[in-house]
Design a protein around this motif. Structure first.
Motif, PDB file in Angstrom:
ATOM      1  N   GLN A  64       0.884  -1.149   0.110  1.00  0.00           N
ATOM      2  CA  GLN A  64       0.131   0.143  -0.056  1.00  0.00           C
ATOM      3  C   GLN A  64       0.877   1.339   0.000  1.00  0.00           C
ATOM      4  OE1 GLN A  64      -3.341   0.228   2.983  1.00  0.00           O
ATOM      5  NE2 GLN A  64      -3.180  -2.276   2.917  1.00  0.00           N
ATOM      6  N   GLU A  65       1.958   1.197   0.730  1.00  0.00           N
ATOM      7  CA  GLU A  65       2.995   2.452   0.805  1.00  0.00           C
ATOM      8  C   GLU A  65       3.324   2.799  -0.578  1.00  0.00           C
ATOM      9  OE1 GLU A  65       3.278   4.602   3.295  1.00  0.00           O
ATOM     10  OE2 GLU A  65       1.689   3.870   3.891  1.00  0.00           O
ATOM     11  N   ILE A  66       4.033   1.660  -1.072  1.00  0.00           N
ATOM     12  CA  ILE A  66       4.459   1.586  -2.593  1.00  0.00           C
ATOM     13  C   ILE A  66       3.619   2.145  -3.404  1.00  0.00           C
ATOM     14  CG2 ILE A  66       5.636   0.566  -4.391  1.00  0.00           C
ATOM     15  CD1 ILE A  66       6.628  -1.603  -2.570  1.00  0.00           C
ATOM     16  N   LEU A  67       2.509   1.798  -3.551  1.00  0.00           N
ATOM     17  CA  LEU A  67       1.354   2.295  -4.377  1.00  0.00           C
ATOM     18  C   LEU A  67       0.933   3.564  -4.049  1.00  0.00           C
ATOM     19  CD1 LEU A  67      -0.907  -0.976  -4.476  1.00  0.00           C
ATOM     20  CD2 LEU A  67       0.615   0.136  -6.478  1.00  0.00           C
ATOM     21  N   LYS A  68       1.103   4.037  -2.989  1.00  0.00           N
ATOM     22  CA  LYS A  68       0.692   5.362  -2.520  1.00  0.00           C
ATOM     23  C   LYS A  68       1.555   6.304  -3.074  1.00  0.00           C
ATOM     24  CE  LYS A  68      -0.721   5.865   1.700  1.00  0.00           C
ATOM     25  NZ  LYS A  68      -0.753   6.111   3.275  1.00  0.00           N
ATOM     26  N   LYS A  69       3.005   6.233  -2.881  1.00  0.00           N
ATOM     27  CA  LYS A  69       3.984   6.837  -3.460  1.00  0.00           C
ATOM     28  C   LYS A  69       3.985   6.830  -4.968  1.00  0.00           C
ATOM     29  CE  LYS A  69       7.657   7.655  -0.089  1.00  0.00           C
ATOM     30  NZ  LYS A  69       8.879   7.932  -0.001  1.00  0.00           N
ATOM     31  N   SER A  70       3.785   5.650  -5.602  1.00  0.00           N
ATOM     32  CA  SER A  70       3.753   5.469  -7.264  1.00  0.00           C
ATOM     33  C   SER A  70       2.812   4.589  -7.728  1.00  0.00           C
ATOM     34  CB  SER A  70       5.277   5.195  -7.467  1.00  0.00           C
ATOM     35  OG  SER A  70       5.262   4.714  -8.960  1.00  0.00           O
ATOM     36  N   PRO A  71       1.624   4.952  -7.942  1.00  0.00           N
ATOM     37  CA  PRO A  71       0.571   4.009  -8.448  1.00  0.00           C
ATOM     38  C   PRO A  71       1.041   3.599  -9.825  1.00  0.00           C
ATOM     39  CG  PRO A  71      -0.470   6.280  -7.585  1.00  0.00           C
ATOM     40  CD  PRO A  71       0.989   6.382  -7.665  1.00  0.00           C
ATOM     41  N   ARG A  72       1.771   4.287 -10.445  1.00  0.00           N
ATOM     42  CA  ARG A  72       2.242   3.745 -11.806  1.00  0.00           C
ATOM     43  C   ARG A  72       2.978   2.515 -11.735  1.00  0.00           C
ATOM     44  NH1 ARG A  72       4.500   9.231 -13.889  1.00  0.00           N
ATOM     45  NH2 ARG A  72       6.237   8.702 -12.305  1.00  0.00           N
ATOM     46  N   LEU A  73       3.445   2.149 -10.719  1.00  0.00           N
ATOM     47  CA  LEU A  73       4.070   0.880 -10.479  1.00  0.00           C
ATOM     48  C   LEU A  73       3.112  -0.455 -10.691  1.00  0.00           C
ATOM     49  CD1 LEU A  73       6.830   1.486  -7.793  1.00  0.00           C
ATOM     50  CD2 LEU A  73       7.286   1.238 -10.120  1.00  0.00           C
ATOM     51  N   ALA A  74       2.031  -0.292 -10.460  1.00  0.00           N
ATOM     52  CA  ALA A  74       0.997  -1.350 -10.490  1.00  0.00           C
ATOM     53  C   ALA A  74       1.028  -1.918 -11.922  1.00  0.00           C
ATOM     54  CB  ALA A  74      -0.273  -0.901 -10.020  1.00  0.00           C
ATOM     55  N   GLU A  75       1.280  -0.947 -12.947  1.00  0.00           N
ATOM     56  CA  GLU A  75       1.293  -1.302 -14.585  1.00  0.00           C
ATOM     57  C   GLU A  75       2.820  -1.669 -15.208  1.00  0.00           C
ATOM     58  OE1 GLU A  75      -2.068   0.572 -16.900  1.00  0.00           O
ATOM     59  OE2 GLU A  75      -1.614   2.090 -14.934  1.00  0.00           O
ATOM     60  N   SER A  76       3.767  -1.633 -14.264  1.00  0.00           N
ATOM     61  CA  SER A  76       5.156  -1.690 -14.891  1.00  0.00           C
ATOM     62  C   SER A  76       5.409  -3.160 -14.981  1.00  0.00           C
ATOM     63  CB  SER A  76       5.938  -1.177 -13.668  1.00  0.00           C
ATOM     64  OG  SER A  76       6.081  -2.149 -12.489  1.00  0.00           O
ATOM     65  N   LEU A  77       6.140  -3.494 -16.095  1.00  0.00           N
ATOM     66  CA  LEU A  77       6.187  -4.734 -16.668  1.00  0.00           C
ATOM     67  C   LEU A  77       7.851  -5.121 -16.448  1.00  0.00           C
ATOM     68  CD1 LEU A  77       4.483  -4.539 -19.938  1.00  0.00           C
ATOM     69  CD2 LEU A  77       3.529  -5.356 -18.037  1.00  0.00           C
ATOM     70  N   ASP A  78       8.152  -6.254 -16.009  1.00  0.00           N
ATOM     71  CA  ASP A  78       9.352  -6.871 -16.185  1.00  0.00           C
ATOM     72  C   ASP A  78       9.796  -7.586 -17.595  1.00  0.00           C
ATOM     73  OD1 ASP A  78       8.115  -9.472 -16.351  1.00  0.00           O
ATOM     74  OD2 ASP A  78       8.407  -9.990 -13.913  1.00  0.00           O
ATOM     75  N   GLY A  79      10.777  -8.065 -17.320  1.00  0.00           N
ATOM     76  CA  GLY A  79      11.206  -8.591 -18.448  1.00  0.00           C
ATOM     77  C   GLY A  79      10.889 -10.045 -19.134  1.00  0.00           C
ATOM     78  N   PHE A  80       9.824 -10.409 -18.422  1.00  0.00           N
ATOM     79  CA  PHE A  80       8.616 -11.503 -18.975  1.00  0.00           C
ATOM     80  C   PHE A  80       7.403 -10.950 -19.308  1.00  0.00           C
ATOM     81  CE2 PHE A  80      11.623 -13.568 -15.843  1.00  0.00           C
ATOM     82  CZ  PHE A  80      12.132 -14.284 -16.607  1.00  0.00           C
ATOM     83  N   GLY A  81       7.340  -9.420 -19.480  1.00  0.00           N
ATOM     84  CA  GLY A  81       5.973  -8.908 -19.764  1.00  0.00           C
ATOM     85  C   GLY A  81       4.925  -9.060 -18.602  1.00  0.00           C
ATOM     86  N   GLN A  82       5.547  -9.300 -17.341  1.00  0.00           N
ATOM     87  CA  GLN A  82       4.503  -9.314 -16.403  1.00  0.00           C
ATOM     88  C   GLN A  82       4.277  -8.252 -15.330  1.00  0.00           C
ATOM     89  OE1 GLN A  82       5.412 -13.281 -14.174  1.00  0.00           O
ATOM     90  NE2 GLN A  82       4.184 -14.146 -15.701  1.00  0.00           N
TER      91      GLN A  82
END
Length: 335
Positions: A64-82
């Protein structure tokens, strides 16, 4: 290359230290990916949210704290497209982790990874796999009575707890598919009963194998009305026929709670009315069956003539009207 403190704390599952490191980072620094030297199963593109969602021990307040600081990270993709939701449903499938992710970015539930799998597909695989393991464990326990009744009871409770957590996540992902696909969604759509959520998500490619399991697990919910006053039968009656799982799917749902055909939703509509208003449904794809259990007009005061008024021009509608007139002519003469 030395690990940044926040990644080191996450890898060590030191959530108190992680929280301290998190406080010192601004949004830009928080969004920096892992970078070179990322240990398996992570990639250089993995965000800090990917990392924490990989650990079953992660605390909900961390996500919750991470999302509060950066909501965009919820849509970030790793090297597998996940995205982080893919990781969460695979590694720490808990509603207190999945919930903040889907509520922050409902559209992340639609994201396919490089293997063309969405989070709901991965969750479906997990449920099927755990069911098979449970069957094997039960069979094994039955063949080894020396474990004792207490041990078997504890094992069953553990399995039930895990299944409950998984199905709580199913409900959240189904709601995310609905909310992100509907501009007119409401807050109460997040509170749908699990069966209703699965049915409403079916037009958005919700896995049929999960829907089938939901219908068995939550059979009592066939008698439950959701926030819109809809029973499962109302939901299915409003579907297009090509969304039905089988040719007789609407009938199968109706038979689970036959009295539901006589119940109106918050818009004062019967399942039959919803089926009639759906111009793609015909006599043979549900309207005929619902007609057979339609309540007597003297009880509800809703003659069929009022239901079809102004709709005769709809495609294929004259056939439906003819079948209605032929099968129950008295309903057209009621006043």
């Amino acid at each position: 290359m030395a690990l940044r403190p926040i990644f080191r704390d996450a890898l060590e599952e030191d959530w108190d230290g992680f929280t301290s490191s998190l406080q010192s980072l601004d949004e830009e620094a928080l969004e920096e990916p892992f970078g070179e030297g990322a240990p398996e199963p992570f990639t250089g593109e993995s965000s800090i949210l990917h990392v924490v969602c990989n650990f079953p021990s992660v605390k909900s307040f961390v996500v919750q704290e991470i999302l509060k600081k950066s909501p965009r990270l919820a849509e970030s993709l790793d090297g597998f497209g996940q995205n982080p939701l893919h990781i969460a449903v695979t590694c720490c499938c808990r509603s207190d982790i999945v919930g903040p992710l889907v509520r922050t970015a409902p559209q992340s539930a639609h994201q396919q990874d490089f293997g063309l799998l969405r989070p709901i597909d991965l969750l479906c695989q997990s449920i099927i796999m755990k069911e098979e393991r449970s069957k094997y464990a039960t069979k094994n326990n039955n063949n080894h009575h020396h474990h004792g009744a207490t041990a078997e009871k504890d094992a069953n409770e553990t399995v039930d707890d895990v299944q409950c957590q998984l199905w709580e996540c199913v409900q959240l992902l189904a709601c995310a598919l609905i909310v992100s696909s509907n501009d007119n969604h409401e807050i109460r759509d997040w509170e749908l009963p699990t069966l209703h959520a699965c049915l409403r998500a079916t037009p958005f490619d919700f896995p049929f194998s999960l829907l089938d399991r939901a219908m068995k697990r939550y059979e009592h919910q066939f008698q439950v009305q959701d926030g819109r006053g809809d029973l499962p039968l109302h939901i299915v009656a409003a579907w297009s026929p090509d969304e039905d799982i089988t040719d007789n799917f609407l009938q199968d749902v109706a038979k689970k709670y036959i009295k539901g055909a006589k119940i109106v939703n918050r818009e004062d509509k019967l399942p039959l009315q919803l089926a009639i208003e759906n111009h793609e449904r015909s006599w043979t794809t549900g309207i005929g069956f619902l007609m057979s259990v339609y309540p007597a007009p003297d009880r509800f005061g809703i003659p069929l003539s009022t239901l079809i008024l102004g709709k005769v021009a709809a495609r294929g509608y004259r056939t439906v009207v003819f079948e209605m007139l032929r099968n129950q002519p008295a309903l057209f003469t009621y006043r």
